[in-house]
Design a protein around this motif. Structure first.
Motif, PDB file in Angstrom:
ATOM      1  N   ALA A  88       0.824  -1.205   0.000  1.00 44.43           N
ATOM      2  CA  ALA A  88       0.000   0.000   0.000  1.00 44.43           C
ATOM      3  C   ALA A  88       0.860   1.258   0.000  1.00 44.43           C
ATOM      4  CB  ALA A  88      -0.922  -0.006   1.217  1.00 44.43           C
ATOM      5  N   CYS A  89       1.981   1.224   0.713  1.00 42.25           N
ATOM      6  CA  CYS A  89       2.863   2.373   0.800  1.00 42.25           C
ATOM      7  C   CYS A  89       4.184   1.904   1.390  1.00 42.25           C
ATOM      8  CB  CYS A  89       2.251   3.485   1.661  1.00 42.25           C
ATOM      9  SG  CYS A  89       1.978   2.996   3.381  1.00 42.25           S
ATOM     10  N   HIS A  90       5.139   2.794   1.497  1.00 42.26           N
ATOM     11  CA  HIS A  90       6.370   2.481   2.212  1.00 42.26           C
ATOM     12  C   HIS A  90       6.098   2.516   3.710  1.00 42.26           C
ATOM     13  CE1 HIS A  90       8.798   2.271  -1.316  1.00 42.26           C
ATOM     14  NE2 HIS A  90       8.603   3.540  -1.667  1.00 42.26           N
ATOM     15  N   GLY A  91       6.938   1.823   4.464  1.00 39.94           N
ATOM     16  CA  GLY A  91       6.705   1.701   5.897  1.00 39.94           C
ATOM     17  C   GLY A  91       6.626   3.020   6.627  1.00 39.94           C
ATOM     18  N   HIS A  92       7.502   3.979   6.285  1.00 42.10           N
ATOM     19  CA  HIS A  92       7.484   5.260   6.992  1.00 42.10           C
ATOM     20  C   HIS A  92       6.252   6.096   6.643  1.00 42.10           C
ATOM     21  CE1 HIS A  92       9.323   6.320   3.092  1.00 42.10           C
ATOM     22  NE2 HIS A  92       8.800   7.526   3.287  1.00 42.10           N
ATOM     23  N   GLU A  93       5.492   5.673   5.597  1.00 39.21           N
ATOM     24  CA  GLU A  93       4.300   6.414   5.193  1.00 39.21           C
ATOM     25  C   GLU A  93       3.020   5.879   5.837  1.00 39.21           C
ATOM     26  OE1 GLU A  93       5.389   7.731   0.636  1.00 39.21           O
ATOM     27  OE2 GLU A  93       4.768   5.661   0.989  1.00 39.21           O
ATOM     28  N   ILE A  94       3.125   4.788   6.594  1.00 38.08           N
ATOM     29  CA  ILE A  94       1.924   4.176   7.154  1.00 38.08           C
ATOM     30  C   ILE A  94       1.128   5.149   8.019  1.00 38.08           C
ATOM     31  CG2 ILE A  94       1.048   2.344   8.666  1.00 38.08           C
ATOM     32  CD1 ILE A  94       3.360   0.603   7.742  1.00 38.08           C
ATOM     33  N   PRO A  95       1.760   5.895   8.958  1.00 33.08           N
ATOM     34  CA  PRO A  95       0.963   6.843   9.774  1.00 33.08           C
ATOM     35  C   PRO A  95       0.210   7.862   8.921  1.00 33.08           C
ATOM     36  CG  PRO A  95       3.119   6.510  10.746  1.00 33.08           C
ATOM     37  CD  PRO A  95       3.169   5.860   9.394  1.00 33.08           C
ATOM     38  N   GLU A  96       0.852   8.334   7.860  1.00 29.06           N
ATOM     39  CA  GLU A  96       0.191   9.316   7.002  1.00 29.06           C
ATOM     40  C   GLU A  96      -0.980   8.678   6.253  1.00 29.06           C
ATOM     41  OE1 GLU A  96       1.448  12.745   3.718  1.00 29.06           O
ATOM     42  OE2 GLU A  96       2.982  11.421   4.597  1.00 29.06           O
ATOM     43  N   LEU A  97      -0.796   7.454   5.789  1.00 31.75           N
ATOM     44  CA  LEU A  97      -1.884   6.770   5.093  1.00 31.75           C
ATOM     45  C   LEU A  97      -3.044   6.495   6.053  1.00 31.75           C
ATOM     46  CD1 LEU A  97      -3.179   5.396   2.719  1.00 31.75           C
ATOM     47  CD2 LEU A  97      -1.755   3.377   3.111  1.00 31.75           C
ATOM     48  N   GLU A  98      -2.748   6.070   7.274  1.00 31.74           N
ATOM     49  CA  GLU A  98      -3.806   5.825   8.250  1.00 31.74           C
ATOM     50  C   GLU A  98      -4.559   7.113   8.566  1.00 31.74           C
ATOM     51  OE1 GLU A  98      -1.465   3.936  11.334  1.00 31.74           O
ATOM     52  OE2 GLU A  98      -2.334   1.979  10.820  1.00 31.74           O
TER      53      GLU A  98
ATOM     54  N   PRO B  40      -7.801  -1.752   5.601  1.00 29.86           N
ATOM     55  CA  PRO B  40      -6.570  -2.497   5.296  1.00 29.86           C
ATOM     56  C   PRO B  40      -5.759  -2.804   6.553  1.00 29.86           C
ATOM     57  CG  PRO B  40      -6.872  -0.700   3.722  1.00 29.86           C
ATOM     58  CD  PRO B  40      -7.928  -0.528   4.778  1.00 29.86           C
ATOM     59  N   ASP B  41      -5.179  -4.001   6.558  1.00 28.57           N
ATOM     60  CA  ASP B  41      -4.348  -4.449   7.669  1.00 28.57           C
ATOM     61  C   ASP B  41      -2.894  -4.090   7.360  1.00 28.57           C
ATOM     62  OD1 ASP B  41      -3.007  -5.723   9.692  1.00 28.57           O
ATOM     63  OD2 ASP B  41      -3.586  -7.754   9.111  1.00 28.57           O
ATOM     64  N   PHE B  42      -2.341  -3.184   8.143  1.00 29.05           N
ATOM     65  CA  PHE B  42      -0.978  -2.731   7.900  1.00 29.05           C
ATOM     66  C   PHE B  42       0.047  -3.500   8.736  1.00 29.05           C
ATOM     67  CE2 PHE B  42      -3.512   1.133   6.870  1.00 29.05           C
ATOM     68  CZ  PHE B  42      -3.226   1.157   5.511  1.00 29.05           C
ATOM     69  N   GLY B  43      -0.371  -4.575   9.418  1.00 31.46           N
ATOM     70  CA  GLY B  43       0.546  -5.349  10.234  1.00 31.46           C
ATOM     71  C   GLY B  43       1.758  -5.850   9.460  1.00 31.46           C
ATOM     72  N   PRO B  44       1.574  -6.474   8.268  1.00 29.01           N
ATOM     73  CA  PRO B  44       2.740  -6.932   7.501  1.00 29.01           C
ATOM     74  C   PRO B  44       3.676  -5.795   7.103  1.00 29.01           C
ATOM     75  CG  PRO B  44       0.762  -8.047   6.745  1.00 29.01           C
ATOM     76  CD  PRO B  44       0.308  -6.972   7.679  1.00 29.01           C
TER      77      PRO B  44
END
Length: 824
Positions: free
Chosen positions: A537-547, A782-786
């Motif tokens: 879905a995105c790069h790892g450092h972008e997860i907070p922004e996507l959420e 979406p599950d961002f755990g992985p």
């Protein structure tokens, strides 16, 4: 039969015992999977609109646990029966996904159990354990009926005669149901034997929708399963004995003849026998007469009664196959008086060695063969029959006060005809007029507009499947000048797409680094957008922004395409583990995914400097882990610090890390699992695998050497399970075609199971995503755990890379694997 061993292609059979309860531990169907089932049954959905028909009713539904049954029960719920007043019961067959269906029903608030057909037909007291299970199931039904009575609800049974034969059709206000729909001919026979009825029973078994439409699909599923179980056996030109020429048998005869078999028919009904003879089949009144003049290589049973005696079994040739399509047909094999020695044939059935007689192979588990380790009929194939059943059920309940006790043979047909089901069926599935001229249901008309962003390999597949779903397409791709041949409306960027253009579904297939900006642009344009997003879905450092973006757009729907979450091959692996080692925990899981990206890297393509090898196959590997590991262990794995794992990395100045192996031990209560994940993007790193037995689907030089390999190994008890996901190459240069996977198992060095599975998880996952995005029920977030796990692994590797560089005192980095983490 000695030669049968060469035909073993499927899993070792664990006979589905009538004493076995369904497990609650299997994962229920996801919202996307449920949406896909509903999308594949459009006629049922059309007639599942809620009205007053089911007001004040409760439902007892007893049938095979297959996906079209899931669709039906969901339809009954949509039509107005509350979940807490739905009680589903499996008939005891070894259907492929019965545990998942059981878990799905429980998750939706239904009651679910087994009410085995064997309990109904057996003599009371013959098997004490069986009697106890039957009494337990009956007690659950009694409690459900009593609870419904307390709430002033009537009870409708949709069944194959099992409940009615157990006394629930008597004039008993405390225990009987109020009305019933009968689904099978064998059920009608049981009802007749049970004595006078005190409730109305509508006959779906003889309805036009089942006899004219349903039985064609049943016969097709029977023949498909027969050929799947013995794929290397020749049928053309060889004699087959068919016992029973009724509604199913007559259709089986036609299918056997169409593939070149010489069909000999036996039926005790003279009118049916005349029809068979005048249709051109060799016809006999008894099996003994038939066996006196033919030597069949296969005997098919479609009578629903004991079809062969012990003496007739002894007249069969050595090596004959017995294919039951009703439970009783070859039940004589299970009688102790036969003194036959039986042996499991993994994934095929059982071999019976008769004393001083032939060796025979009973295919399947002695029950209906099309349900043996299968889902039987495709959901679309039973769409019309399930829709007709729902129409009849609604009409019966709505007109209950006008109904009289007894079996009614024409009422279901009248209700179905009045509802226009046959017209809708023809328009939907059979109308051959041009698209614009055909009168089609709304569900099949072009129902919206999709926009695909990025037209690489993934974008082209999305385009194909969105077009198949009936959507018109636009394409956004900066290389649009090279895409003029695709015949789509093409735009250089999202900005050039008209703001007034209605887009019902967005498909984002661009590089990962572009996902977040594109999502912002789409949601700024439409806060209610439906978005299919290729992984990651995105790069790892972008997860907070996507959420945060999803939090501020709560009405948007986003589904991340994750193909291995929908892999049938992985589902079959789970079933095989439970069947070969039902009481043993998983001890070891190894997942190895490699892909040779060296040529791409040289041209500057597919380079992920942020995550290296983690950005290629690792998400696929984590999807496999999510399908294999029990939930508590999976949760522990994702919550653990990657630094606690043993990590062996090969650092690369262009790719950050080009290969990685992670090893860790997971604990939960008394369970311990050793987990190993390994991936490389600079070489094939082919794991060893056994050579295949010869078979028509294995070929040499099918394609050039594979540049990727995907292997899963699981140890449980004394069994080692191996799943080789496509593309499959085995020692000796043998290869399988695309979308063919190999599942095998060995015990103490002996192969006990070896099966080829046909499956396209990518197409399945896209189809599920489209259905979820366009369905009535919003898909889960979406599950961002992985992704969090990959980001944490990358951070640990970067930290250890720095430490390794500092420790080297300026020495040149070598390409050899470098141990990091707890192994360093």
């Amino acid at each position: 039969m000695r030669s049968t061993d060469t035909h073993v292609e499927e899993k070792k059979t664990q006979m589905y015992s009538q004493h076995a309860a369904l497990s609650d531990t299997d994962a229920p169907y996801s919202d996307e999977e449920i949406a896909a089932i509903q999308a594949n049954m459009p006629l049922l959905s059309r007639y599942a609109e809620a009205d007053c028909s089911f007001d004040g009713w409760a439902l007892l539904f007893r049938d095979h646990y297959v996906e079209n049954s899931v669709g039906f029960v969901l339809g009954a719920e949509s039509a107005g029966i509350p979940p807490e007043w739905i009680f589903a019961m499996a008939k005891g067959d070894q259907t492929r996904n019965r545990e998942r269906i059981h878990a799905t029903f429980l998750a939706r608030g239904y009651r679910s159990t087994v009410f085995d057909n064997a309990w109904i037909d057996a003599d009371p007291g013959a098997q004490p354990g069986q009697d106890a299970e039957a009494l337990r199931a009956a007690a659950e039904v009694d409690r459900f009926i009593a609870a419904a009575r307390e709430q002033g609800r009537k009870v409708l049974a949709i069944d194959d005669g099992g409940l009615i034969a157990r006394g629930y059709g008597k004039a008993d206000p405390e225990r009987a149901v109020d009305a019933a729909l009968e689904l099978t001919v064998s059920g009608l026979k049981r009802i007749a034997a049970a004595g006078p009825l005190g409730v109305p029973v509508w006959n779906m078994a003889r309805s036009r929708v089942k006899t004219q439409l349903g039985y064609l699909e049943i016969a097709d599923s029977c023949m498909r399963r027969l050929r799947e179980l013995i794929p290397t056996v020749k049928f053309i030109g060889r004699p087959v004995l068919l016992l029973g020429y009724g509604t199913l048998g007559s259709r089986l005869a036609a299918l056997l003849r169409a593939q070149g078999s010489r069909v000999c028919v036996v039926d005790t009904d003279t009118a049916s026998l005349i029809t068979a003879a005048e249709t051109g089949y060799c016809a006999h009144r008894t099996a003994a007469d038939a066996l006196a003049c033919t030597t069949p290589f296969a005997v098919l049973g479609a009578t629903g009664e004991i079809a062969l005696t012990e003496q007739q079994l002894r007249q069969l040739p050595d090596g004959a196959y017995l294919a039951p399509f009703a439970t009783k047909d070859f039940s004589v094999l299970r009688t102790p008086e036969l003194h036959a020695v039986s042996t499991d044939l993994p994934g095929v059935g059982r071999r019976y060695d008769l004393p001083e007689g032939p060796t025979l192979c009973l295919l399947g588990d002695g029950r209906s063969l099309n349900l043996f380790d299968a889902d039987a009929i495709p959901t679309q194939g039973y769409d019309a029959y399930r829709a007709g059943t729902l129409i009849a059920a609604k009409t019966l309940c709505r007109t209950f006060d006008q109904q009289s006790p007894g079996v009614h043979t024409d009422t279901a047909d009248t209700a179905i005809a009045k509802a226009g089901l046959f017209e809708a069926y023809f328009d939907l599935y059979l109308d051959s007029r041009p698209q614009e001229a055909a009168t089609r249901p709304a569900a099949q008309e072009p129902t919206g507009h999709a926009c695909i962003l990025g037209y690489g390999v993934a974008g082209q597949l999305h385009a194909q499947m969105l077009t198949e779903s009936g959507m018109a397409l636009d394409l956004v791709d900066p290389k649009h000048s090279a895409r003029s041949a695709v015949g789509l409306a093409v735009h250089a960027s999202l900005d050039t797409l008209s703001p007034s253009k209605q887009v019902d579904l967005w498909s984002v297939c661009t590089p990962t680094g572009e996902h977040l900006p594109i999502l912002r642009a789409i949601l700024a344009r439409d806060p209610n957008a439906r978005i299919l997003l290729e992984k990651p879905a995105c790069h790892g450092h972008e997860i907070p922004e996507l959420e945060h973006l999803l939090d501020t757009n709560p009405h948007a729907r986003v589904v991340v395409n994750d193909q291995y979450i929908h892999s049938e091959a992985l589902g079959r692996l789970g079933v095989l583990i439970r069947e070969l080692e039902p009481d043993q925990p998983i001890e070891h899981v190894s997942v190895i995914f490699t892909k040779d990206r060296r040529a791409d890297v040289e041209t500057g393509r597919f380079i992920d400097r942020a995550y290296g090898v983690l950005g290629y196959e690792w998400l696929h590997m984590l999807a496999v882990v999510r399908r294999v590991l029990p939930p508590p262990l999976l949760g522990n794995y994702f919550a653990a610090d990657p630094a606690l794992s043993d990590l062996y990395a090969t650092y690369d100045e262009r790719l950050f890390v080009s290969s990685l192996t992670e090893r860790t031990t997971l604990h939960h209560e008394h369970t311990r699992v050793y987990l190993e994940l390994a991936s490389s993007i600079t070489g094939p790193l082919i794991p060893l695998h056994t050579a295949p037995a010869t078979g028509e689907r294995w070929q040499r030089d099918l394609r050039e050497s594979d540049d990727r390999h995907r292997h899963v190994t699981v140890h449980a008890g004394r069994t080692r399970f191996k799943l080789h996901l496509e593309p499959v190459t085995a020692p000796g240069g043998w290869q399988l075609d695309r979308n063919q996977h190999r599942l095998s198992a060995d015990q103490d060095g002996t192969v006990v199971f070896d099966q080829i599975i046909e499956d396209s998880p990518m197409r399945t996952s896209i189809r599920h995503a489209i259905a979820a995005l366009r369905g009535k029920t919003p898909p889960p977030r979406p599950d961002f755990g992985p992704l969090h796990r990959i980001a944490a692994l990358a951070a640990t590797l970067k930290e250890n890379e720095t430490t390794a560089t500092d420790d080297s005192h300026g020495a040149e980095t070598t390409p050899a694997p470098h141990p990091v983490g707890s192994a360093a």
